[in-house]
Write a protein that holds these residues in place. Structure first.
Motif, PDB file in Angstrom:
ATOM      1  N   ALA A  65       5.944 -12.205  -3.808  1.00 55.33           N
ATOM      2  CA  ALA A  65       5.006 -11.579  -4.733  1.00 55.33           C
ATOM      3  C   ALA A  65       5.251 -10.083  -4.845  1.00 55.33           C
ATOM      4  O   ALA A  65       5.951  -9.484  -4.034  1.00 55.33           O
ATOM      5  CB  ALA A  65       3.581 -11.838  -4.263  1.00 55.33           C
ATOM      6  N   LYS A  66       4.649  -9.484  -5.848  1.00 60.33           N
ATOM      7  CA  LYS A  66       4.703  -8.044  -6.042  1.00 60.33           C
ATOM      8  C   LYS A  66       3.609  -7.383  -5.209  1.00 60.33           C
ATOM      9  O   LYS A  66       2.612  -8.014  -4.849  1.00 60.33           O
ATOM     10  CB  LYS A  66       4.469  -7.710  -7.509  1.00 60.33           C
ATOM     11  CG  LYS A  66       5.582  -8.115  -8.428  1.00 60.33           C
ATOM     12  CD  LYS A  66       5.292  -7.640  -9.833  1.00 60.33           C
ATOM     13  CE  LYS A  66       6.486  -7.857 -10.723  1.00 60.33           C
ATOM     14  NZ  LYS A  66       6.275  -7.282 -12.045  1.00 60.33           N
ATOM     15  N   VAL A  67       3.782  -6.095  -4.949  1.00 57.71           N
ATOM     16  CA  VAL A  67       2.773  -5.325  -4.214  1.00 57.71           C
ATOM     17  C   VAL A  67       1.406  -5.498  -4.867  1.00 57.71           C
ATOM     18  O   VAL A  67       0.405  -5.748  -4.192  1.00 57.71           O
ATOM     19  CB  VAL A  67       3.165  -3.821  -4.160  1.00 57.71           C
ATOM     20  CG1 VAL A  67       2.013  -2.982  -3.635  1.00 57.71           C
ATOM     21  CG2 VAL A  67       4.411  -3.614  -3.316  1.00 57.71           C
ATOM     22  N   GLU A  68       1.360  -5.404  -6.186  1.00 56.55           N
ATOM     23  CA  GLU A  68       0.082  -5.471  -6.891  1.00 56.55           C
ATOM     24  C   GLU A  68      -0.596  -6.837  -6.742  1.00 56.55           C
ATOM     25  O   GLU A  68      -1.816  -6.924  -6.642  1.00 56.55           O
ATOM     26  CB  GLU A  68       0.287  -5.160  -8.388  1.00 56.55           C
ATOM     27  CG  GLU A  68       0.745  -3.744  -8.666  1.00 56.55           C
ATOM     28  CD  GLU A  68       2.255  -3.502  -8.513  1.00 56.55           C
ATOM     29  OE1 GLU A  68       2.692  -2.357  -8.741  1.00 56.55           O
ATOM     30  OE2 GLU A  68       3.012  -4.442  -8.159  1.00 56.55           O
ATOM     31  N   TRP A 130       8.030 -10.004   1.897  1.00 58.16           N
ATOM     32  CA  TRP A 130       6.958  -9.014   1.956  1.00 58.16           C
ATOM     33  C   TRP A 130       6.439  -8.867   3.378  1.00 58.16           C
ATOM     34  O   TRP A 130       6.594  -9.759   4.207  1.00 58.16           O
ATOM     35  CB  TRP A 130       5.806  -9.337   1.000  1.00 58.16           C
ATOM     36  CG  TRP A 130       5.164 -10.692   1.187  1.00 58.16           C
ATOM     37  CD1 TRP A 130       5.453 -11.826   0.492  1.00 58.16           C
ATOM     38  CD2 TRP A 130       4.122 -11.044   2.098  1.00 58.16           C
ATOM     39  NE1 TRP A 130       4.660 -12.862   0.926  1.00 58.16           N
ATOM     40  CE2 TRP A 130       3.840 -12.418   1.901  1.00 58.16           C
ATOM     41  CE3 TRP A 130       3.413 -10.349   3.068  1.00 58.16           C
ATOM     42  CZ2 TRP A 130       2.862 -13.089   2.645  1.00 58.16           C
ATOM     43  CZ3 TRP A 130       2.442 -11.024   3.800  1.00 58.16           C
ATOM     44  CH2 TRP A 130       2.174 -12.375   3.582  1.00 58.16           C
ATOM     45  N   VAL A 131       5.834  -7.690   3.650  1.00 59.14           N
ATOM     46  CA  VAL A 131       5.232  -7.386   4.945  1.00 59.14           C
ATOM     47  C   VAL A 131       3.943  -6.616   4.691  1.00 59.14           C
ATOM     48  O   VAL A 131       3.905  -5.728   3.836  1.00 59.14           O
ATOM     49  CB  VAL A 131       6.177  -6.519   5.825  1.00 59.14           C
ATOM     50  CG1 VAL A 131       5.496  -6.084   7.109  1.00 59.14           C
ATOM     51  CG2 VAL A 131       7.467  -7.256   6.134  1.00 59.14           C
ATOM     52  N   VAL A 132       2.899  -6.951   5.437  1.00 54.75           N
ATOM     53  CA  VAL A 132       1.653  -6.186   5.400  1.00 54.75           C
ATOM     54  C   VAL A 132       1.484  -5.530   6.761  1.00 54.75           C
ATOM     55  O   VAL A 132       1.539  -6.193   7.796  1.00 54.75           O
ATOM     56  CB  VAL A 132       0.432  -7.083   5.078  1.00 54.75           C
ATOM     57  CG1 VAL A 132      -0.867  -6.283   5.184  1.00 54.75           C
ATOM     58  CG2 VAL A 132       0.573  -7.705   3.696  1.00 54.75           C
ATOM     59  N   SER A 133       1.287  -4.209   6.746  1.00 52.53           N
ATOM     60  CA  SER A 133       1.062  -3.427   7.960  1.00 52.53           C
ATOM     61  C   SER A 133      -0.405  -3.019   7.970  1.00 52.53           C
ATOM     62  O   SER A 133      -0.838  -2.256   7.111  1.00 52.53           O
ATOM     63  CB  SER A 133       1.927  -2.162   7.956  1.00 52.53           C
ATOM     64  OG  SER A 133       3.269  -2.473   7.675  1.00 52.53           O
ATOM     65  N   ALA A 134      -1.155  -3.551   8.937  1.00 52.52           N
ATOM     66  CA  ALA A 134      -2.588  -3.276   9.002  1.00 52.52           C
ATOM     67  C   ALA A 134      -3.034  -3.332  10.448  1.00 52.52           C
ATOM     68  O   ALA A 134      -2.257  -3.696  11.340  1.00 52.52           O
ATOM     69  CB  ALA A 134      -3.361  -4.300   8.170  1.00 52.52           C
ATOM     70  N   LYS A 135      -4.308  -2.990  10.672  1.00 52.84           N
ATOM     71  CA  LYS A 135      -4.879  -3.143  12.004  1.00 52.84           C
ATOM     72  C   LYS A 135      -4.752  -4.601  12.414  1.00 52.84           C
ATOM     73  O   LYS A 135      -4.980  -5.501  11.591  1.00 52.84           O
ATOM     74  CB  LYS A 135      -6.350  -2.747  12.002  1.00 52.84           C
ATOM     75  CG  LYS A 135      -6.595  -1.276  11.790  1.00 52.84           C
ATOM     76  CD  LYS A 135      -8.087  -0.995  11.828  1.00 52.84           C
ATOM     77  CE  LYS A 135      -8.361   0.477  11.639  1.00 52.84           C
ATOM     78  NZ  LYS A 135      -9.810   0.749  11.640  1.00 52.84           N
ATOM     79  N   PRO A 136      -4.398  -4.852  13.671  1.00 52.40           N
ATOM     80  CA  PRO A 136      -4.201  -6.241  14.111  1.00 52.40           C
ATOM     81  C   PRO A 136      -5.392  -7.159  13.813  1.00 52.40           C
ATOM     82  O   PRO A 136      -5.200  -8.317  13.448  1.00 52.40           O
ATOM     83  CB  PRO A 136      -3.967  -6.118  15.619  1.00 52.40           C
ATOM     84  CG  PRO A 136      -3.403  -4.746  15.793  1.00 52.40           C
ATOM     85  CD  PRO A 136      -4.073  -3.902  14.740  1.00 52.40           C
TER      86      PRO A 136
END
Length: 163
Positions: A65-68, A130-136
């Motif tokens: 998917a795209k970022v958006e 894709w990768v999402v970087s967030a609080k665990p």
């Protein structure tokens, strides 16, 4: 106007050489490549530990998917920070936390990015390109919306339990 049949070597007609037939043949050639791709279970991932379940019932999306699109599924409108040949990265700012969504045109760029990120350690939600970087603590709720797997990357240097 009737179409003329093209002739190949030896005078044989080539019914799929033009038009719709070429599209069908091209589709059939790509199908084995698309279905042969695995989730990378046979690759060494430098200490990454995927979570057991990777389904995304809420998303219903399996293609990259795209970022958006990913941002919309997580409830934000991303601000694009990086627009490069190897990746696109958007920042999501929400009342709960800020997080990054990074997409890649090819799987190899995602793996290179993860290899570089492994120096810092941490948990990431990783999907198809894709990768999402967030609080665990946010990654599991994102996983139910997006799919993918939560990966724990090993960092370099001393750990908090090291003397």
């Amino acid at each position: 106007m009737p179409q003329q049949q093209r002739r190949g070597p030896g005078g044989r007609s080539l019914p799929f050489a033009t038009g719709r037939g070429a599209v069908i043949v091209g589709s059939l050639a790509v199908l084995p490549l698309a279905t042969a791709c695995s989730g990378g279970a046979d690759r060494v991932d430098g200490g990454a530990k995927p979570s057991e379940v990777s389904a995304a019932p809420a998303a219903g999306v399996v293609a990259p998917a795209k970022v958006e699109v990913i941002a919309g599924l997580t409830g934000c409108k991303a601000t694009i920070r990086i627009e490069a040949e190897q990746l696109r990265q958007g920042l999501c700012h929400t009342p709960k936390a800020d997080y990054l969504i990074t997409t890649f045109p090819e799987e190899k760029y995602k793996e290179t990015w993860l290899d570089s990120a492994s120096v810092y350690g941490g948990k990431y939600l990783v999907g198809s390109r894709w990768v999402v970087s967030a609080k665990p603590e946010m990654l599991e709720s994102f996983r139910t919306k997006l799919g993918g797997t939560v990966r724990q990357l090993r960092g370099m240097g001393p750990t908090p339990s090291s003397p």
